[in-house]
Write an enzyme that holds these catalytic residues in place. Structure first.
Site, PDB file in Angstrom:
ATOM      1  N   HIS A 140       0.869  -1.183   0.000  1.00  0.00           N
ATOM      2  CA  HIS A 140       0.000   0.000   0.000  1.00  0.00           C
ATOM      3  C   HIS A 140       0.905   1.232   0.000  1.00  0.00           C
ATOM      4  O   HIS A 140       1.158   1.832   1.035  1.00  0.00           O
ATOM      5  CB  HIS A 140      -0.929  -0.017   1.219  1.00  0.00           C
ATOM      6  CG  HIS A 140      -2.004   1.020   1.189  1.00  0.00           C
ATOM      7  ND1 HIS A 140      -3.224   0.845   1.811  1.00  0.00           N
ATOM      8  CD2 HIS A 140      -2.063   2.250   0.628  1.00  0.00           C
ATOM      9  CE1 HIS A 140      -3.972   1.926   1.637  1.00  0.00           C
ATOM     10  NE2 HIS A 140      -3.269   2.797   0.922  1.00  0.00           N
ATOM     11  N   HIS A 160       1.358   4.711  -2.462  1.00  0.00           N
ATOM     12  CA  HIS A 160       1.002   5.560  -3.603  1.00  0.00           C
ATOM     13  C   HIS A 160       2.271   6.267  -4.051  1.00  0.00           C
ATOM     14  O   HIS A 160       2.846   7.056  -3.278  1.00  0.00           O
ATOM     15  CB  HIS A 160      -0.061   6.577  -3.198  1.00  0.00           C
ATOM     16  CG  HIS A 160      -1.343   5.955  -2.743  1.00  0.00           C
ATOM     17  ND1 HIS A 160      -2.378   5.656  -3.607  1.00  0.00           N
ATOM     18  CD2 HIS A 160      -1.760   5.550  -1.511  1.00  0.00           C
ATOM     19  CE1 HIS A 160      -3.371   5.108  -2.931  1.00  0.00           C
ATOM     20  NE2 HIS A 160      -3.028   5.032  -1.658  1.00  0.00           N
ATOM     21  N   HIS A 175      -9.485   0.461  -1.826  1.00  0.00           N
ATOM     22  CA  HIS A 175      -9.535   1.151  -0.544  1.00  0.00           C
ATOM     23  C   HIS A 175     -10.957   1.045   0.001  1.00  0.00           C
ATOM     24  O   HIS A 175     -11.931   1.312  -0.712  1.00  0.00           O
ATOM     25  CB  HIS A 175      -9.195   2.635  -0.717  1.00  0.00           C
ATOM     26  CG  HIS A 175      -7.746   2.925  -0.914  1.00  0.00           C
ATOM     27  ND1 HIS A 175      -6.966   2.276  -1.835  1.00  0.00           N
ATOM     28  CD2 HIS A 175      -6.929   3.832  -0.292  1.00  0.00           C
ATOM     29  CE1 HIS A 175      -5.728   2.764  -1.782  1.00  0.00           C
ATOM     30  NE2 HIS A 175      -5.682   3.703  -0.851  1.00  0.00           N
ATOM     31  N   GLU A 192     -11.507   2.923   5.584  1.00  0.00           N
ATOM     32  CA  GLU A 192     -10.566   3.853   6.229  1.00  0.00           C
ATOM     33  C   GLU A 192     -11.399   4.893   6.974  1.00  0.00           C
ATOM     34  O   GLU A 192     -11.476   4.893   8.196  1.00  0.00           O
ATOM     35  CB  GLU A 192      -9.662   4.515   5.182  1.00  0.00           C
ATOM     36  CG  GLU A 192      -8.705   5.549   5.773  1.00  0.00           C
ATOM     37  CD  GLU A 192      -7.976   6.369   4.721  1.00  0.00           C
ATOM     38  OE1 GLU A 192      -7.000   7.029   5.098  1.00  0.00           O
ATOM     39  OE2 GLU A 192      -8.385   6.358   3.545  1.00  0.00           O
ATOM     40  N   ASP A 246       1.621   4.002   2.817  1.00  0.00           N
ATOM     41  CA  ASP A 246       0.576   4.800   2.182  1.00  0.00           C
ATOM     42  C   ASP A 246       1.169   5.953   1.368  1.00  0.00           C
ATOM     43  O   ASP A 246       1.470   5.795   0.185  1.00  0.00           O
ATOM     44  CB  ASP A 246      -0.418   5.304   3.227  1.00  0.00           C
ATOM     45  CG  ASP A 246      -1.766   5.700   2.639  1.00  0.00           C
ATOM     46  OD1 ASP A 246      -1.946   5.558   1.422  1.00  0.00           O
ATOM     47  OD2 ASP A 246      -2.653   6.150   3.407  1.00  0.00           O
ATOM     48  N   ASP A 247       1.336   7.115   1.991  1.00  0.00           N
ATOM     49  CA  ASP A 247       1.894   8.310   1.342  1.00  0.00           C
ATOM     50  C   ASP A 247       3.016   8.855   2.234  1.00  0.00           C
ATOM     51  O   ASP A 247       2.841   9.851   2.941  1.00  0.00           O
ATOM     52  CB  ASP A 247       0.810   9.370   1.153  1.00  0.00           C
ATOM     53  CG  ASP A 247      -0.319   8.880   0.263  1.00  0.00           C
ATOM     54  OD1 ASP A 247      -0.165   8.936  -0.969  1.00  0.00           O
ATOM     55  OD2 ASP A 247      -1.356   8.434   0.807  1.00  0.00           O
TER      56      ASP A 247
END
Length: 350
Positions: free
Chosen positions: A25, A27, A205, A208, A286-287
C-alpha cells in the site's frame, strides 16, 4: 502459532528494521518528497504556491483525508515527463531497499496526470522502467497497480482503462482510491468487472473513513482480493469473521491513520485487535512523504506505541505481507526463508 526463536525485547527495533517485508500500500505520488517537488518544479518550470521546502512541510497539517488530497494533487503537478516518473519511482524503491522491502506493489493514479495533459504512456513507461532498473540495482521486486479515482465517474474510469490497454503488460492490477465517503464501491461495479475479464488483480480502498458496508461492497461487488486500510472492519463482527475465514488481506497504514485522524493517537490503533482476530493484516506507509514515515518508520513507531505488539507479531506481519502479495509462489517462499533466517540471526545476537 509458528514457534519463533526467543528475541530479547531490546532487539525488537533492530529486528523490525532488518526483517524482509513486502509493501503493498504505497502511492507513488505520495512518496514525492518536498525536496523533489521543488527540484522537479525548477526542472520543468512549474510555479509552486510555497516559498520553500519548509513552507510546504508546514502545510502538512491534515484534519482528514480531503485536506490531504488537496495538497497531494497540487504536489503532483510537477510530474510532467517520463523521466520525472522514473526519478520518483526509483527514489522510492532505493529507499524501500534500505528498509529491506523485497517486494513493492505500487499504486499510481493516472487520472491525476492525464487530466493535466500528461499521457498514460508517459506515466506508465517512466514508472515501469524504474521497476525494471530497481530489480537490477537493488534486488527489489516491484509491480504497478493502476488506481481509479473514486471521486470521478465510472465513465472516466472506463476511459482511463482504455488508455491503459496498450500498456497492460506493465500493470498487474487495478485499485480504487481518493475520497472514500460518498463514493461506495458499487459506483465502479462495471469497470472492475471488465478489469477482472482482462485478468487484472483487484484491490480497493475501503473502511478507512468509510463504514464496514464499503468493505462488504468491495468484496461482493468488486470482488477485491485485498482491502486497502480496512480498519473499520472491527465494527462488524460478521465481516471480521469473513475476512479471517477467507484470508482477505488488509493493507494497514498506521502513521497515515494517525495523520488523517482516523485514530487520534497511534497508541489507540487497532492493529493488535486485527491480528488477534486472525486477520491477514500488513503494515505499509501509504503516502510516506506526507505522513512522516516510510515502512520501517511505520513498524518502529507503531510497535513503540503499542506494547502489546511483540516479535511474534513482527514475524506475522512480515509473513502476511508475502502471503498477500501478487508475486509468484517461488518468490514468496524465498522471502519467507529470508524472514526465518533474519529471526534466527537476531536470536543469536540477543
Amino acid at each position: 502459532m509458528h514457534t519463533l526463536p526467543t528475541i530479547a525485547p531490546e532487539r525488537l527495533p533492530d529486528l523490525l528494521a532488518a526483517s524482509p517485508k513486502a509493501e503493498l500500500h504505497i502511492h507513488i505520488e505520495g512518496s514525492l518528497e518536498p525536496e523533489m517537488i521543488f527540484a522537479l518544479a525548477r526542472r520543468n518550470g512549474v510555479a509552486l504556491p510555497y516559498d520553500d521546502v519548509e513552507a510546504l512541510r508546514r502545510a502538512y497539517a491534515f484534519t482528514d483525508l480531503q485536506s490531504f488530497l488537496d495538497i497531494y494533487y497540487a504536489g503532483a503537478s510537477v510530474l510532467l515527463h517520463e523521466q520525472d516518473f522514473y526519478d520518483l519511482a526509483l527514489a522510492y524503491l532505493a529507499r524501500g531497499a534500505t528498509d529491506n522491502v523485497v517486494r513493492a506493489e505500487i499504486f499510481f493514479d493516472p487520472q491525476t496526470h492525464t487530466a493535466r495533459g500528461v499521457s498514460m504512456e508517459t506515466v506508465v513507461r517512466g514508472l515501469h522502467r524504474a521497476c525494471v532498473d530497481a530489480r537490477a540495482r537493488f534486488g527489489i521486486s516491484a509491480a504497478l497497480i493502476m488506481s481509479f479515482l473514486r471521486h470521478l465517474s465510472e465513465e472516466d474510469a472506463f476511459a482511463t482503462l482504455e488508455q491503459a490497454m496498450p500498456l497492460l503488460d506493465h500493470i498487474i492490477g487495478v485499485g480504487l482510491d481518493s475520497s472514500e465517503l460518498g463514493h461506495p464501491p458499487e459506483k465502479f461495479a462495471r469497470v472492475f468487472a471488465r478489469c477482472r475479464q482482462l485478468g487484472l488483480h483487484v484491490v480497493a480502498h475501503a473502511g478507512e473513513e468509510g463504514p464496514p458496508a464499503y468493505i462488504w461492497g468491495a468484496l461482493d461487488v468488486l470482488h477485491a482480493e485485498r482491502i486497502d486500510h480496512g480498519v473499520q472492519a472491527v465494527h462488524d463482527a460478521a465481516l471480521v469473521r469473513r475476512l479471517a475465514a477467507e484470508r482477505i488481506p488488509l493493507t494497514v497504514c498506521p502513521l497515515s491513520n494517525q495523520k488523517l485522524c482516523v485514530f487520534p493517537e497511534l497508541a489507540q490503533h487497532n492493529l493488535p485487535q486485527l491480528l488477534a482476530a486472525g486477520l491477514v493484516a500488513t503494515v505499509n506507509s501509504d503516502d510516506p512523504a506526507y505522513f512522516g514515515g516510510y515502512i520501517n518508520d511505520n513498524f518502529r513507531q507503531t510497535f513503540a506505541a503499542l506494547p502489546a505488539l511483540t516479535a511474534q507479531h513482527a514475524w506475522q506481519l512480515a509473513r502476511n505481507s508475502f502471503e498477500a502479495s501478487f508475486a509468484a509462489e517461488a518468490e514468496r517462499q524465498a522471502w519467507q526463508q529470508r524472514l526465518e533466517a533474519c529471526f534466527e540471526q537476531h536470536a543469536q545476537r540477543g
